[in-house]
Write a protein that holds these residues in place. Sequence first.
Motif, short mmCIF file in Angstrom:
data_model
loop_
_atom_site.label_atom_id
_atom_site.label_comp_id
_atom_site.label_asym_id
_atom_site.label_seq_id
_atom_site.Cartn_x
_atom_site.Cartn_y
_atom_site.Cartn_z
N ILE A 3 -7.99 7.63 1.78
CA ILE A 3 -7.17 6.47 0.91
C ILE A 3 -6.20 5.98 2.03
N ASP A 4 -6.45 4.38 1.89
CA ASP A 4 -5.66 3.76 2.75
C ASP A 4 -4.52 3.36 1.94
N TRP A 5 -3.24 4.02 2.34
CA TRP A 5 -1.89 3.99 1.58
C TRP A 5 -1.36 2.56 2.13
N ALA A 6 -1.67 2.16 3.19
CA ALA A 6 -0.95 0.65 3.60
C ALA A 6 -1.62 -0.08 2.93
N ALA A 7 -2.88 -0.13 2.53
CA ALA A 7 -3.46 -1.17 1.76
C ALA A 7 -2.94 -1.08 0.29
N ILE A 8 -2.72 0.03 -0.29
CA ILE A 8 -2.33 0.18 -1.55
C ILE A 8 -0.89 -0.43 -1.78
N GLY A 9 0.23 0.12 -0.66
CA GLY A 9 1.31 -0.35 -0.61
C GLY A 9 1.54 -1.93 -0.46
N SER A 10 0.54 -2.49 0.19
CA SER A 10 0.59 -3.87 0.62
C SER A 10 0.23 -4.69 -1.03
N VAL A 11 -0.83 -4.12 -1.74
CA VAL A 11 -1.10 -4.78 -3.05
C VAL A 11 -0.18 -4.56 -3.63
N ILE A 12 0.49 -3.48 -3.94
CA ILE A 12 1.70 -3.22 -4.84
C ILE A 12 2.99 -4.16 -4.43
N GLY A 13 3.11 -4.42 -3.49
CA GLY A 13 4.35 -5.24 -2.77
C GLY A 13 4.10 -6.61 -3.42
N VAL A 14 2.68 -7.29 -2.95
CA VAL A 14 2.43 -8.60 -3.44
C VAL A 14 2.39 -8.72 -4.72
N SER A 15 1.70 -7.93 -5.49
CA SER A 15 1.85 -8.02 -6.96
C SER A 15 3.28 -8.17 -7.68
N LEU A 16 4.13 -7.16 -7.21
CA LEU A 16 5.30 -7.00 -7.73
C LEU A 16 6.19 -8.16 -7.25
N SER A 17 6.05 -8.88 -6.09
CA SER A 17 6.85 -10.15 -5.59
C SER A 17 6.11 -11.38 -6.40
N VAL A 18 4.92 -11.43 -6.64
CA VAL A 18 4.35 -12.74 -7.34
C VAL A 18 4.65 -12.55 -8.64
#
Length: 76
Positions: A3-18
């Motif tokens: 599991i690419d945790w960095a990619a999941i964290g990035s998606v969560i961060g961008v989704s939350l920000s938007v």
Amino acid sequence: MKIDWAAIGSVIGVSLSVTVGLVALFTLGIAGLSRRERAAAEGNGGGAIAATGAYVCFAACAAAVAYGIYLIMAKS
């Protein structure tokens, strides 16, 4: 399976920000319309700028939603 945790964290961060940004923008639009109504009730003529700002906020929200739908449809 890795599991690419960095990619999941990035998606969560961008989704939350938007999401927070769009909610804040929509809230500014509602506040602008409320300010226009208050100015009209008091008889002041200063509601035009508030209404224009509100409509710009709503247009930006609609554009962001349309862009999101475009991205979903383009990737399918």
